[in-house]
Scaffold this active site. Structure first.
Site, PDB file in Angstrom:
ATOM      1  N   LEU A 521       0.714  -1.267   0.061  1.00 43.17           N
ATOM      2  CA  LEU A 521      -0.065   0.224   0.074  1.00 43.17           C
ATOM      3  C   LEU A 521       0.619   1.090   0.176  1.00 43.17           C
ATOM      4  CD1 LEU A 521      -2.882  -1.057   3.360  1.00 43.17           C
ATOM      5  CD2 LEU A 521      -3.131  -1.437   0.079  1.00 43.17           C
ATOM      6  N   GLY A 524       8.248   4.140   2.832  1.00 43.99           N
ATOM      7  CA  GLY A 524       9.111   5.143   3.396  1.00 43.99           C
ATOM      8  C   GLY A 524      10.301   4.729   3.978  1.00 43.99           C
ATOM      9  N   ARG A 525      11.216   5.403   4.896  1.00 39.45           N
ATOM     10  CA  ARG A 525      12.210   5.065   4.906  1.00 39.45           C
ATOM     11  C   ARG A 525      11.726   4.322   6.628  1.00 39.45           C
ATOM     12  NH1 ARG A 525       9.835   9.076   7.295  1.00 39.45           N
ATOM     13  NH2 ARG A 525       9.826   9.848   9.948  1.00 39.45           N
ATOM     14  N   PHE A 526      10.754   4.026   7.141  1.00 41.58           N
ATOM     15  CA  PHE A 526      10.520   3.361   8.170  1.00 41.58           C
ATOM     16  C   PHE A 526      10.559   1.588   7.221  1.00 41.58           C
ATOM     17  CE2 PHE A 526       6.262   5.232   5.909  1.00 41.58           C
ATOM     18  CZ  PHE A 526       5.373   4.110   6.200  1.00 41.58           C
ATOM     19  N   GLY A 527      10.203   1.809   6.308  1.00 34.49           N
ATOM     20  CA  GLY A 527       9.963   0.266   5.930  1.00 34.49           C
ATOM     21  C   GLY A 527       8.550   0.035   4.653  1.00 34.49           C
ATOM     22  N   GLN A 528       7.765  -0.623   4.761  1.00 25.31           N
ATOM     23  CA  GLN A 528       6.387  -0.736   3.876  1.00 25.31           C
ATOM     24  C   GLN A 528       5.323  -1.401   4.318  1.00 25.31           C
ATOM     25  OE1 GLN A 528       7.230  -3.936   1.177  1.00 25.31           O
ATOM     26  NE2 GLN A 528       8.685  -2.895  -0.003  1.00 25.31           N
ATOM     27  N   VAL A 529       3.907  -0.885   4.154  1.00 24.88           N
ATOM     28  CA  VAL A 529       2.915  -0.987   4.467  1.00 24.88           C
ATOM     29  C   VAL A 529       2.458  -2.025   3.880  1.00 24.88           C
ATOM     30  CG1 VAL A 529       0.767  -0.401   5.297  1.00 24.88           C
ATOM     31  CG2 VAL A 529       3.228   1.554   5.470  1.00 24.88           C
ATOM     32  N   ASP A 636       5.421  15.984  10.583  1.00 24.75           N
ATOM     33  CA  ASP A 636       5.261  15.344   9.350  1.00 24.75           C
ATOM     34  C   ASP A 636       4.651  15.381   8.520  1.00 24.75           C
ATOM     35  OD1 ASP A 636       7.178  14.321   7.848  1.00 24.75           O
ATOM     36  OD2 ASP A 636       7.093  12.349   7.660  1.00 24.75           O
TER      37      ASP A 636
END
Length: 819
Positions: A521, A524-529, A636
């Site tokens: 979905l 970003g910098r954190f990972g994936q959804v 943000d």
């Protein structure tokens, strides 16, 4: 001189009173900080106590299960000796049983009080019922029929059927603004009935709503009506007259039978009151035309009724006059209520006998759609009652309301002969003048002629107006098409689950959820959804998988979870569950499928209007206002972190609280992260951040929604930050040309370098640009969904009131003239 010496001199130069004020202010700020910390600690303690209570309840439930299992007969339990661990739990069970008994006693007392209350209400209802039973009028209104009128000469199978329909009392059609007609037959005028039975018919002058008290004695009786045999000037049912314009000073001859706004009844003593709609009906098969132009515009409820009032029962093959002679008896006065409906295809008519029957109408859907109507002066021919569905007139050419068909009182045999000789071009149609002069309100019915008469002028008139109508449709203003656009201004839907306090579980997410690894979905910098589904309920959710590389990353994830646990708002994404593993943390959240707001801005096929931007910006401000009320900074905010609930609506939800921080008054919070083009000047300068930092981002998002451009975007990140620090931006001349000054003022009061001068979220919600949505919608030729729902609710309430009035009047008309 060094900085230390300057500072010492500066402090020495201050007066004593100023030092005291500063000391007092520091003390008060410290006390405020301590109170806020105490509140936070208290909140954490309450959360821990709730969790411990949940655990205790779980232990108690397991203990009860063990007790039930111990009571069950085991394989070697013949001796009936309980186990030691079971005996230890008996005192707790006894206490629980005592508590349950006390609760049961309390509930029993409450039920007893409720029973006494219900008994008192029953006695009151019985008293009211006895009072109503003693009242003859109330009994009649409740039952809806009069026993002493059974078997009267006026009753017929049709009336019995209508009574059954009345007893149902259920509305079947939606009623919009309607006129009510009441027909009354005076007993003193029954002596004039003989003239009608001999073939005479009355001609009444037109009556408006302001002239309801017209004297029925002014009616002029004109011969020329036989006993059902069509005369030379009569029209056939299949050969109905065509309407045309009538001169204002047309002579009124006795041979004409003109009637505008009145219904031609079999008896000359019958007077029709029309308010405020006009009902046009040719009496006894004769055409009718307006005797003088009406300066008032026609109501939407103008109709052509199918027949002249109630008819007495008789042999079905006889004409109306013969049926009236056949019945012979005197009829008590009646009240006929005619209800005109414009919102549904089938119209409901309260006939002379009070029945609810559908009437044949020529629907004009454009009457309910003002955005599709043509100019007032456009000539138009309404669809005839016998026209096929494929022969409907253009929508832009319809403005007048539907007319009902008119029927001739001739016999069945004459009716078949007349229908066989009728022409398609001689059906009734409603005409309006093409020039915008005083003849716009004139309405008439012209006598149709047989094929041998050779009078094709009305048909040629409609044919000549066809290109004029097409040209009028082409020349419709653009606002007429936009008038049918409906904007959904309803609030965002809540999450499909209740708000919950989530704690991190150290188990695998695959135990309770099915994660679709192939369906990404976002990221970003954190990972994936990824999209996921709860196995037990099938609830669609979103799984945010965050990569964890250090202890600081885990602390950031826990901070995000703690912040989301405190958020419960329709414009903020909700947390459902959380899992922790060795290399990642997974947050299970609410799922929305509308995509990012950034896609709406960049999509060339989707055109954002200013009213759309108002709806988006208002919901963003509502979400930010809720965050700031709970002392939370998002830090943000950008279009990528705002999701749309669906593809076409205006509902949004703010996501990604990974950089969010709790604001503390005495804590000097500094951050050095975020997307460059949305950073506030204090973030770029590494200064203290506060609530205005989020409002700067709201201003940038609003600028982008209005123009599609970024106000501070440069070729490089360094150039972008330089623009932000200097607060160098302006309104693009091309993109902001057609926008309102209110929108520009809203953006100008947010993109201010000094953070103390920016509007807060509360001030934004009170700004003129985000309010008065109905007025803005009317100016932009659009309609709001909330307005439509309100109008529908008001119409339903009005329909119920009218239905009750009609039902009561229809029953009251059955009272006899004398006791």
């Amino acid at each position: 001189m060094s900085g230390t010496s300057k500072e010492s001199l500066g402090h020495g130069g201050l007066p004593g009173l100023g030092k005291t004020c500063l000391t007092t202010m520091d003390t008060k700020l410290n006390m405020l900080n301590e109170k806020v910390d105490q509140l936070l600690h208290f909140q954490e303690d309450v959360t821990e106590k709730l969790q411990s209570m949940c655990r205790d309840m779980g232990h108690l439930e397991r203990g009860l299960h063990r007790l039930e299992a111990s009571r069950a007969p085991g394989p070697g339990g013949a001796d009936g000796v309980p186990h030691i661990d079971t005996q230890a739990g008996w005192p707790e069970v006894l206490e629980l049983v005592r508590a349950m008994q006390q609760d049961a006693a309390q509930h029993g007392a409450r039920l007893e009080a409720l029973f006494r209350m219900v008994a008192a209400v029953d006695r009151a209802i019985a008293l009211v019922g006895a009072t109503f039973q003693k009242s003859k009028v109330a009994d009649f209104l409740m039952q809806g029929r009069v026993p002493w009128r059974r078997g009267s000469p006026g009753d017929s199978p049709e009336e019995n059927k209508e009574r059954v329909e009345e007893e149902g009392g259920k509305p079947k059609h939606v009623l919009s603004t309607s006129g009510v007609q009441s027909d009354a037959r005076e007993p003193g005028e029954e002596s004039q009935k003989a003239d009608v039975l001999e073939g005479t018919a009355e001609r009444l002058p037109p009556i408006r709503a302001s002239g309801l008290g017209a004297d029925p004695a002014q009616a002029v009786v004109s011969p020329g009506q036989g006993d059902g045999v069509p005369g030379p000037a009569q029209a056939f049912p299949g050969h109905l007259p065509l309407p045309t314009k009538v001169e204002a000073k047309a002579p009124e001859t006795p041979s004409e039978n003109l009637r505008t706004g009145l219904e031609l009844a079999p008896a000359p003593g019958r007077v029709n009151v029309v308010s405020p709609s006009l009902e046009v009906a040719p009496g006894a098969g004769q055409g009718a035309s307006s005797s003088r132009p009406d300066p008032e515009p026609l109501e939407e409820g103008t109709r052509l009724t199918p027949g002249p009032g109630p008819q007495c029962p008789g042999p079905p093959g006889l004409p109306a006059q013969a049926r009236a002679t056949h019945s012979g008896g005197e009829t008590p006065p009646r009240i006929s209520i005619h209800i005109q409906e414009m919102d549904t295809p089938g119209e409901m008519l309260m006939t002379g006998r009070g029945s609810l029957g559908p009437t044949l109408t020529t629907e004009a859907p454009a009457a309910a759609q003002p955005g599709k109507q043509g100019p007032p002066g456009t000539g138009r021919c309404l669809q005839a009652p016998g026209t096929e569905p494929g022969e409907q007139t253009p929508e832009g050419a319809r403005e007048l309301s539907p007319l009902q068909e008119s029927s001739s009182p001739g016999g069945v045999k004459a009716e078949e002969e007349q229908r066989a000789g009728a022409e398609p071009g001689t059906r009734p149609s409603l005409a309006r003048s093409d020039d915008n002069d005083h003849e716009v309100g004139a309405l008439g019915l012209q006598q149709g002629k047989s094929p041998g008469a050779g009078n094709p002028e009305p048909e040629q008139d409609c044919a000549a107006r066809a290109p004029v109508r097409a040209e009028a449709v082409r020349r419709m203003p653009p606002g007429a098409e936009a008038g049918s656009v409906v904007l959904d201004d309803s609030p965002a839907p809540p999450a499909p689950f209740e708000h919950r306090v989530v704690s991190v579980k150290e188990t695998s997410i695959s135990a309770g959820y099915e994660v679709c690894q192939h369906e990404v979905l976002g990221g970003g910098r954190f990972g994936q959804v990824h999209r996921c589904t709860e196995k037990s309920t099938g609830l669609p959710l979103a799984a945010k998988i965050i990569k964890v590389k250090s202890a600081k990353d885990r602390e950031d994830v826990k901070n995000e979870i703690n912040i989301m646990n405190q958020l419960s708002h329709v414009n903020l994404i909700q947390l459902y569950d959380a899992f922790e593993s060795k290399h990642s943390c997974t947050l299970v959240m609410e799922y929305v499928d509308g995509g990012e707001l950034f896609d709406r801005i960049t999509d060339e096929k989707y055109h954002l209007t200013e009213l759309d931007v108002v709806l988006f910006t208002r919901q963003i401000c509502e979400g930010v206002h809720y965050l700031h009320q709970h002392y939370i900074l998002h830090l943000d905010l950008k279009p990528e972190n705002i999701l749309c609930v669906n593809q076409t609506g205006h509902q949004i939800k703010i996501i990604d609280f990974g950089l969010a921080r709790r604001y503390k008054p005495r804590e000097k919070l500094k951050v050095n992260f975020g997307t460059p083009e949305f950073l506030a000047p204090e973030v770029v300068n590494y200064e203290f951040v506060s609530f205005p930092t989020d409002m700067w981002s709201v201003g940038v998002i609003t600028y982008m929604l209005l123009s599609g451009l970024s106000p501070f975007l440069g070729e490089t990140d360094a150039e972008t930050m330089n623009f932000i620090v200097n607060c160098s931006w302006d309104f693009d001349a091309d993109t902001f040309e057609g926008l309102s000054e209110e929108a520009k003022d809203f953006v100008s009061r947010l993109l201010v370098k000094e953070k103390s001068c920016r509007m807060s979220a509360t001030q934004c919600l009170k700004h003129e640009w985000l309010n008065n949505l109905p007025a803005k919608a009317s100016r932009s030729k659009t309609r709001l969904k909330s307005q439509l729902l309100l109008q529908k609710y008001i119409a339903q309430r009005k329909w119920k009131k009218h239905f009750y009035v009609v039902t009561a009047a229809n029953r009251l008309r059955k009272f006899p003239t004398s006791p």
